[in-house]
Design a protein around this motif. Structure first.
Motif, mmCIF file in Angstrom:
data_model
loop_
_atom_site.group_PDB
_atom_site.id
_atom_site.type_symbol
_atom_site.label_atom_id
_atom_site.label_comp_id
_atom_site.label_asym_id
_atom_site.label_seq_id
_atom_site.Cartn_x
_atom_site.Cartn_y
_atom_site.Cartn_z
ATOM 1 N N VAL A 107 41.351 50.966 44.596
ATOM 2 C CA VAL A 107 41.173 52.383 44.917
ATOM 3 C C VAL A 107 42.504 53.126 44.774
ATOM 4 N N ILE A 108 43.579 52.535 45.264
ATOM 5 C CA ILE A 108 44.896 53.174 45.154
ATOM 6 C C ILE A 108 45.313 53.305 43.699
ATOM 7 N N MET A 109 45.119 52.241 42.897
ATOM 8 C CA MET A 109 45.515 52.281 41.489
ATOM 9 C C MET A 109 44.746 53.335 40.714
ATOM 10 N N GLU A 110 43.429 53.366 40.916
ATOM 11 C CA GLU A 110 42.633 54.376 40.212
ATOM 12 C C GLU A 110 42.947 55.776 40.709
ATOM 13 N N GLY A 111 43.213 55.910 42.002
ATOM 14 C CA GLY A 111 43.585 57.209 42.532
ATOM 15 C C GLY A 111 44.876 57.728 41.914
ATOM 16 N N LEU A 112 45.833 56.846 41.722
ATOM 17 C CA LEU A 112 47.088 57.232 41.066
ATOM 18 C C LEU A 112 46.860 57.618 39.608
ATOM 19 N N TYR A 113 45.935 56.926 38.952
ATOM 20 C CA TYR A 113 45.620 57.284 37.566
ATOM 21 C C TYR A 113 45.009 58.685 37.501
ATOM 22 N N LEU A 114 44.084 58.995 38.407
ATOM 23 C CA LEU A 114 43.473 60.326 38.419
ATOM 24 C C LEU A 114 44.510 61.404 38.714
ATOM 25 N N ARG A 115 45.446 61.080 39.579
ATOM 26 C CA ARG A 115 46.435 62.080 39.974
ATOM 27 C C ARG A 115 47.488 62.304 38.893
ATOM 28 N N THR A 116 47.943 61.224 38.246
ATOM 29 C CA THR A 116 49.061 61.330 37.305
ATOM 30 C C THR A 116 48.639 61.334 35.842
ATOM 31 N N GLY A 117 47.479 60.766 35.528
ATOM 32 C CA GLY A 117 47.073 60.620 34.138
ATOM 33 C C GLY A 117 47.803 59.513 33.405
ATOM 34 N N ASN A 118 48.613 58.730 34.119
ATOM 35 C CA ASN A 118 49.372 57.640 33.509
ATOM 36 C C ASN A 118 48.435 56.457 33.236
ATOM 37 N N LYS A 119 48.307 56.082 31.950
ATOM 38 C CA LYS A 119 47.373 55.026 31.563
ATOM 39 C C LYS A 119 47.759 53.665 32.127
ATOM 40 N N VAL A 120 49.012 53.502 32.523
ATOM 41 C CA VAL A 120 49.432 52.228 33.101
ATOM 42 C C VAL A 120 48.619 51.921 34.360
ATOM 43 N N TYR A 121 48.365 52.938 35.182
ATOM 44 C CA TYR A 121 47.586 52.727 36.402
ATOM 45 C C TYR A 121 46.139 52.361 36.076
ATOM 46 N N GLU A 122 45.600 52.969 35.016
ATOM 47 C CA GLU A 122 44.241 52.612 34.605
ATOM 48 C C GLU A 122 44.186 51.160 34.141
ATOM 49 N N THR A 123 45.204 50.747 33.391
ATOM 50 C CA THR A 123 45.233 49.376 32.888
ATOM 51 C C THR A 123 45.297 48.368 34.025
ATOM 52 N N MET A 124 46.144 48.630 35.028
ATOM 53 C CA MET A 124 46.236 47.673 36.137
ATOM 54 C C MET A 124 44.949 47.676 36.957
ATOM 55 N N ALA A 125 44.293 48.831 37.075
ATOM 56 C CA ALA A 125 43.021 48.874 37.795
ATOM 57 C C ALA A 125 41.956 48.067 37.065
ATOM 58 N N ARG A 126 41.920 48.172 35.741
ATOM 59 C CA ARG A 126 40.968 47.388 34.943
ATOM 60 C C ARG A 126 41.217 45.887 35.126
ATOM 61 N N PHE A 127 42.465 45.506 35.098
ATOM 62 C CA PHE A 127 42.830 44.091 35.223
ATOM 63 C C PHE A 127 42.381 43.529 36.559
ATOM 64 N N TRP A 128 42.669 44.256 37.633
ATOM 65 C CA TRP A 128 42.332 43.740 38.954
ATOM 66 C C TRP A 128 40.839 43.851 39.254
ATOM 67 N N THR A 129 40.142 44.719 38.536
ATOM 68 C CA THR A 129 38.690 44.750 38.656
ATOM 69 C C THR A 129 38.077 43.447 38.160
ATOM 70 N N LYS A 130 38.637 42.890 37.092
ATOM 71 C CA LYS A 130 38.133 41.615 36.571
ATOM 72 C C LYS A 130 38.332 40.485 37.595
ATOM 73 N N ILE A 131 39.492 40.468 38.232
ATOM 74 C CA ILE A 131 39.746 39.432 39.233
ATOM 75 C C ILE A 131 38.895 39.667 40.475
ATOM 76 N N PHE A 132 38.694 40.938 40.834
ATOM 77 C CA PHE A 132 37.794 41.258 41.941
ATOM 78 C C PHE A 132 36.394 40.716 41.673
ATOM 79 N N ALA A 133 35.895 40.890 40.457
ATOM 80 C CA ALA A 133 34.553 40.416 40.113
ATOM 81 C C ALA A 133 34.444 38.904 40.288
#
Length: 459
Positions: free
Chosen positions: A33-59
Motif C-alpha cells: 500500500v505504501i509503495m503504490e501510494g508513493l507511485y500515485l503521489r510521485t509518478g515515479n515508475k520505480v515505486y510501481e516496479t517494487m510494488a509489482r515485485f512484492w505483489t508476486k511474493i505476497f501472492a
C-alpha cells in the motif's frame, strides 16, 4: 504416548507452521500500500516496479497460508470434539464474521491486485491493494477475538450440564471486546508488520550487497526501515499493555512468565534465567522487585505467584513458558536496537556504506518470525491447563473416541506434507528473489544494462 500430548503437539505444529504466512501477508500488504501510494503521489515508475515485485511474493505467501490454515478446522472436529461443541457458538460467530467482513473483502479485490496491472487504472489498482490489505487485517481481528475470548471469556452463559455443557453468546460485543482482545490484536498486527518489513529489508539488503537494482533497493529499504522502526518501538507499548491484562486476568500465566513462585510478595524482573519447578527457584540476571515496579510503579508491590494457585491450576511447563517469553522480549529489544542503529547511519548519510549492517539485515529476517512463534508458545502454554481459561480444561476438551495411534499417524503425515510445502515455498521465494523485480522486457538499473542503453543511444 498420551493422546492429549499428541493432540496438543499436532495442533501446535500445524498452527506454528501456518503462522509463518499470515503475518507475512499482512506485513507485505502494508508495504505494498505504501509503495503504490508513493507511485500515485510521485509518478515515479520505480515505486510501481517494487510494488509489482512484492505483489508476486505476497501472492506466494497468501496461497501457502490459505492451504495450511484449512487443516486446523478439521483438527477441531477430529481431535477436539468436546472443545468444538463447548465453544462452537463463540468460535462459529467469529469465523462467520471473518467470512463476511474479511474473506469477502480480501478475495473480492485479490484478482484485481494480482491480474489488474495494465488492465485497470492506477487508482483502481491501488484501491484493490488497499482492499486486500484491509481484508487481511480484518481476518486477524476475528481470529484474535476468538482466541482472546478463550483467554478472557466474557459475554457468554453456560447452558447444559456435564459433557453437554456449552457456552452461548449473550452479548456479542462483550465477546468481541473481551478484556484481552484489543491489546492482543495490536500486538499481533505489529508483529505482522515487522515480519513483512524485515522480509523487504532482507531482500533489498541482499540486492545492495550484490550491487543489483540499487536505485530501487535503496528506496525500498528506506520505506521498510521506516515501518520497522516505528513498529518495533510501538511493540514496547503493546507488550506492556498485554502484560498488564495478563497480571489482572491470568496471574498464573504472568507468574510462569517471570518464574515467580511466592504466593504474594515482591517479584524480580528477569532479563534471562532458568526456572527449577521442583525446587521452586529461578536463577538468572534480574532487577529486584522489577516486575512490581513495571505493573504498579513500586518495587515493593506484591505480585501473585504460582503458589497462590492449586498445583492442578498452574501451567505445567513453567520453565518453557519463562524461556519463550524472555526470548520474545529479547528479540523485540534486538529489533529496536537494529532499526535505531540503521536510522542513525541513515541520518549520517552513510547507511548503505555499512556492509556489515546490511548483512545483519539479510539474516535478521528470521527474528520477527521467531518472536511471533515464541510469543504464541508463551501465551498458549501459559494458559494451561485450561483451553478456555477457568471454564474448560484441556484434558476435558479432547475427542473421546480418537486414539493415540490415530493422532500420531496424522501428525507424521502432516509433518511430511508441511515439510514439502516449506521446501516448495523456499524454492519459489528464492526463485522470485533471484529473478528480481524487473521482467525480461524491462530495463533495470544494473550497470551493464545502463552501459548497453548508452551505447545504443550513441548509435
Amino acid at each position: 504416548m498420551d493422546v492429549e500430548i499428541l493432540a496438543r503437539l499436532q495442533f501446535a505444529f500445524t498452527i506454528a507452521f501456518h503462522y509463518i504466512y499470515p503475518p507475512l501477508s499482512i506485513g507485505l500488504g502494508l508495504l505494498m500500500v505504501i509503495m503504490e501510494g508513493l507511485y500515485l503521489r510521485t509518478g515515479n515508475k520505480v515505486y510501481e516496479t517494487m510494488a509489482r515485485f512484492w505483489t508476486k511474493i505476497f501472492a506466494l505467501t497468501f496461497g501457502i497460508g490459505v492451504a495450511t490454515g484449512i487443516v486446523m478446522e478439521f483438527e477441531f472436529g477430529t481431535n477436539w470434539a468436546t472443545y468444538s461443541r463447548y465453544v462452537g457458538d463463540i468460535f462459529g460467530s467469529a469465523l462467520a464474521a471473518e467470512g463476511v467482513f474479511a474473506f469477502a473483502l480480501e478475495s473480492g479485490f485479490l484478482g484485481v491486485l494480482l491480474f489488474g496491472w495494465n488492465r485497470v487504472s492506477s487508482r483502481v489498482h491501488f484501491i484493490a491493494t488497499l482492499g486486500v490489505f484491509l481484508g487481511s487485517m480484518f481476518s486477524a481481528i476475528w481470529i484474535t477475538v476468538a482466541n482472546s475470548w478463550q483467554q478472557t471469556p466474557t459475554g457468554y452463559q453456560i447452558v447444559g450440564e456435564g459433557m453437554e455443557a456449552r457456552a452461548e453468546i449473550v452479548d456479542f460485543w462483550a465477546m468481541v471486546f473481551n478484556p484481552s482482545s484489543v491489546d492482543r490484536l495490536m500486538h499481533v498486527w505489529i508483529g505482522a508488520f515487522l515480519a513483512g518489513a524485515f522480509l523487504v529489508l532482507s531482500v533489498h539488503a541482499y540486492y545492495l550487497l550484490r550491487g543489483r537494482y540499487e536505485e530501487l533497493s535503496r528506496k525500498a529499504f528506506k520505506i521498510a526501515l521506516g515501518v520497522a522502526t516505528v513498529f518495533s518501538l510501538s511493540q514496547l507499548f503493546t507488550g506492556h499493555r498485554s502484560a498488564e491484562y495478563v497480571a489482572e486476568h491470568q496471574p498464573a500465566k504472568l507468574a510462569a512468565m517471570e518464574g515467580h513462585f511466592e504466593a504474594e510478595g515482591p517479584a524480580d524482573l528477569y532479563i534471562m534465567g532458568w526456572v527449577d519447578k521442583e525446587e521452586q527457584t529461578t536463577t538468572g540476571i534480574a532487577l529486584p522487585g522489577g516486575l512490581g515496579f513495571l505493573l504498579e510503579g513500586d518495587f515493593d508491590a506484591p505480585v501473585t505467584g504460582l503458589n497462590a494457585f492449586p498445583e492442578e491450576d498452574r501451567p505445567g511447563q513453567v520453565n518453557a513458558v519463562f524461556q519463550f517469553y524472555h526470548l520474545m522480549v529479547a528479540i523485540g529489544m534486538a529489533l529496536i536496537g537494529l532499526t535505531l542503529l540503521a536510522c542513525f547511519f541513515w541520518w549520517r548519510g552513510t547507511l548503505f556504506q555499512q556492509r556489515w549492517l546490511l548483512w545483519l539485515f539479510v539474516w535478521a529476517v528470521i527474528l520477527p518470525q521467531l518472536a511471533n512463534q515464541f510469543g504464541w508458545f508463551a501465551a498458549e502454554m501459559g494458559r494451561q491447563p485450561w483451553v478456555v481459561y477457568g471454564l474448560l480444561r484441556t484434558s476435558d476438551a479432547l475427542s473421546k473416541v480418537v486414539t493415540a495411534n490415530q493422532v500420531l499417524f496424522s501428525l507424521i503425515g502432516f509433518s511430511l506434507i508441511y515439510a514439502l510445502l516449506l521446501t516448495l515455498f523456499l524454492y519459489l521465494l528464492n526463485k522470485k528473489i533471484k529473478k528480481g523485480p524487473y521482467d525480461e522486457d524491462m530495463i533495470d538499473d544494473r550497470p551493464r544494462q545502463r552501459e548497453m542503453a548508452n551505447v545504443a543511444g550513441g548509435q
